[in-house]
Write an enzyme that holds these catalytic residues in place. Structure first.
Site, PDB file in Angstrom:
ATOM      1  N   GLU A 170      -3.877   7.315  -3.916  1.00 57.43           N
ATOM      2  CA  GLU A 170      -3.825   6.085  -3.129  1.00 57.43           C
ATOM      3  C   GLU A 170      -3.614   4.894  -4.059  1.00 57.43           C
ATOM      4  O   GLU A 170      -4.433   4.653  -4.945  1.00 57.43           O
ATOM      5  CB  GLU A 170      -5.128   5.907  -2.336  1.00 57.43           C
ATOM      6  CG  GLU A 170      -5.091   4.703  -1.423  1.00 57.43           C
ATOM      7  CD  GLU A 170      -6.453   4.421  -0.778  1.00 57.43           C
ATOM      8  OE1 GLU A 170      -7.441   4.228  -1.510  1.00 57.43           O
ATOM      9  OE2 GLU A 170      -6.507   4.399   0.467  1.00 57.43           O
ATOM     10  N   TYR A 178       0.865  -1.192   0.000  1.00 52.61           N
ATOM     11  CA  TYR A 178       0.000   0.000   0.000  1.00 52.61           C
ATOM     12  C   TYR A 178       0.895   1.233   0.000  1.00 52.61           C
ATOM     13  O   TYR A 178       1.852   1.306   0.773  1.00 52.61           O
ATOM     14  CB  TYR A 178      -0.877  -0.002   1.257  1.00 52.61           C
ATOM     15  CG  TYR A 178      -1.778   1.208   1.400  1.00 52.61           C
ATOM     16  CD1 TYR A 178      -3.096   1.174   0.963  1.00 52.61           C
ATOM     17  CD2 TYR A 178      -1.298   2.401   1.953  1.00 52.61           C
ATOM     18  CE1 TYR A 178      -3.913   2.277   1.079  1.00 52.61           C
ATOM     19  CE2 TYR A 178      -2.115   3.515   2.068  1.00 52.61           C
ATOM     20  CZ  TYR A 178      -3.420   3.450   1.637  1.00 52.61           C
ATOM     21  OH  TYR A 178      -4.229   4.542   1.746  1.00 52.61           O
TER      22      TYR A 178
END
Ligand code: ADP
Ligand code: MG
Length: 399
Positions: free
Chosen positions: A207, A119
């Site tokens: 993101e 991530y």
């Protein structure tokens, strides 16, 4: 303003961030054509909606056993079948709410052999007032769950915007991901380019989840969510065409046309207020009196009849609204003009819920007189506390 995954990937690719090849598709035929342009042997057909959790999502029309909004396909026929399943149907994910979102666009992309999923995000950290990296080895899944269950696995550090991205930021990203050698170098490069994209587009967030390590040791962005700071929209006219209005809340969209700042909330008292500070105070005092606001709405300084009418219509289009509180301070704008606007608007929309109006400021007496003589069941209020108590009482009486 948010954009679709395929648009985000095209944008990131322009900044030199590695993404798999892929093509958007608006129809089943386009999806099949897109797969023909890709090398194969694995394709991924992905529903494009402004919400995450698509992989684990469910289509309303397809039943609980059907696959979600991210599907692997090995042949043209499988691409076709996946596209047929998704287009026009409603995908419900953890982020869409129970109503889900209709899928009108697809992205057909190269299937990648994944070794690991990370991530990586860049966003504005409101506490430090700086761009910040959020990095975790626990990618692919819902980052909120990781943050809740294993917060030590999330690494955050900010970047001084005056000096910008430095080599040590890149090393910090690589370290946080536990990468060595060539993969560490790739991570440093990806971090630098994502930061460039973030600054270069005035993004509010980028993101990437997952940032994948492939079986042949390449870092690749497999999913990206990008949102821009609308306040900087004037600097990025080219990004405006990426807007997909069908993804936006219809009431908020309508409000933006009239330059009204409207945010839908969960309560039952509609609010029409001028000035953001007064609007916040109005919402607070409604809550203090035991009910919840149905919206935030700042009609701004120059609230004329057209704006007030539009605001009434937007508030009333929310079926949860059981009463309206108008709280206006007439500074530059005179209270009598505002009162005329409220009366005209209330008549035009055939107001069917209780309306409490608190006016204060220039020409307030004339304003109150206009409301009193309007023939409408408007409940006048003298101050903020009085107004909140009255609208709460009215709403409870009607319930
Ligand atoms: P969402 O986050 O909305 O569920 P993702 O794009 O992250 O959608 O896809 C979900 C999962 O599907 C990813 O975590 C990844 O494991 C897999 N996936 C997505 N894109 C690809 C791809 N191009 N190749 C292989 N697997 C993929
Ligand atoms: Mg994802």
């Amino acid at each position: 303003m948010n954009i679709h995954e395929y648009q985000a990937k095209e944008l990131l690719a322009k900044f030199g961030v590695p993404v798999p090849a892929g093509y958007p598709a608006m129809s089943v035929e386009e999806a099949v054509e897109a797969s023909k342009k890709l090398p194969g042997p694995l394709y991924v057909v992905k529903a494009q909606i402004h919400a995450g959790g698509r992989g684990k999502g469910k289509f309303k029309e397809l039943g609980p056993d059907a696959k979600g909004g991210v599907r692997l396909a090995k042949t043209e026929e499988e691409v076709r079948a996946a596209a047929q399943d998704m287009l026009g149907n409603t995908l419900v994910t953890v982020q869409t709410g129970e109503h889900g979102k209709q899928v009108n666009r697809l992205y057909v992309t190269d299937g990648v052999d994944i070794a690991k999923e990370f991530y990586l995000a860049v966003l504005v950290d409101r506490a430090s007032g700086r761009p910040a990296f959020v990095v975790s080895t626990e990618g692919g899944m819902d980052i909120e769950t990781v943050a809740h269950d294993t917060p030590e696995k999330i690494h955050t550090f900010d970047v001084d915007p005056a000096t910008g991205f430095m080599p040590h930021h890149g090393r910090a990203v690589a370290n946080a991901l536990g990468l060595k050698g060539d993969l560490a170098k790739q991570a440093q490069k990806v971090a630098a380019k994502v930061y460039d994209a973030f600054i270069g587009t005035d993004a509010a967030q980028i993101e990437i989840n997952p940032l994948a390590v492939t079986e042949d040791d390449k870092l690749m962005v497999l999913d990206a969510k990008v949102g821009f700071d609308s306040n900087a929209g004037f600097r990025h006219k080219d990004l405006a065409e990426l807007r997909d209005e069908t993804e936006e809340d219809p009431q908020e969209l309508e409000a933006s046309k009239y330059d009204l700042a409207y945010i839908k909330l969960d309560g039952n008292i509609g609010c029409m207020v001028n000035g953001a500070g007064l609007a916040m105070a109005t919402m607070d005092i409604i809550k203090l009196n035991g009910e919840f606001p149905a919206n935030f709405l700042d009609v701004g300084g120059g609230a004329n009849k057209e704006k007030v009418t539009a605001a009434f219509k937007i508030i009333l289009s929310d079926p949860a609204v059981k009463g309206i509180l108008v709280n206006i301070f007439g500074g530059i704008m005179r209270c009598d003009i505002i009162a005329e606007g409220i009366v005209a608007a209330a008549k035009e929309v055939n107001l069917s819920v209780p309306l409490v109006v608190r006016l204060e400021g220039t020409n307030v007496d004339q304003g109150k007189e206009i409301l009193a003589n309007s023939g409408l069941a408007i409940v006048p209020a003298n101050d903020l506390g009085d107004a909140a108590r009255k609208i709460v009482a009215e709403v409870r009486k009607a319930a």
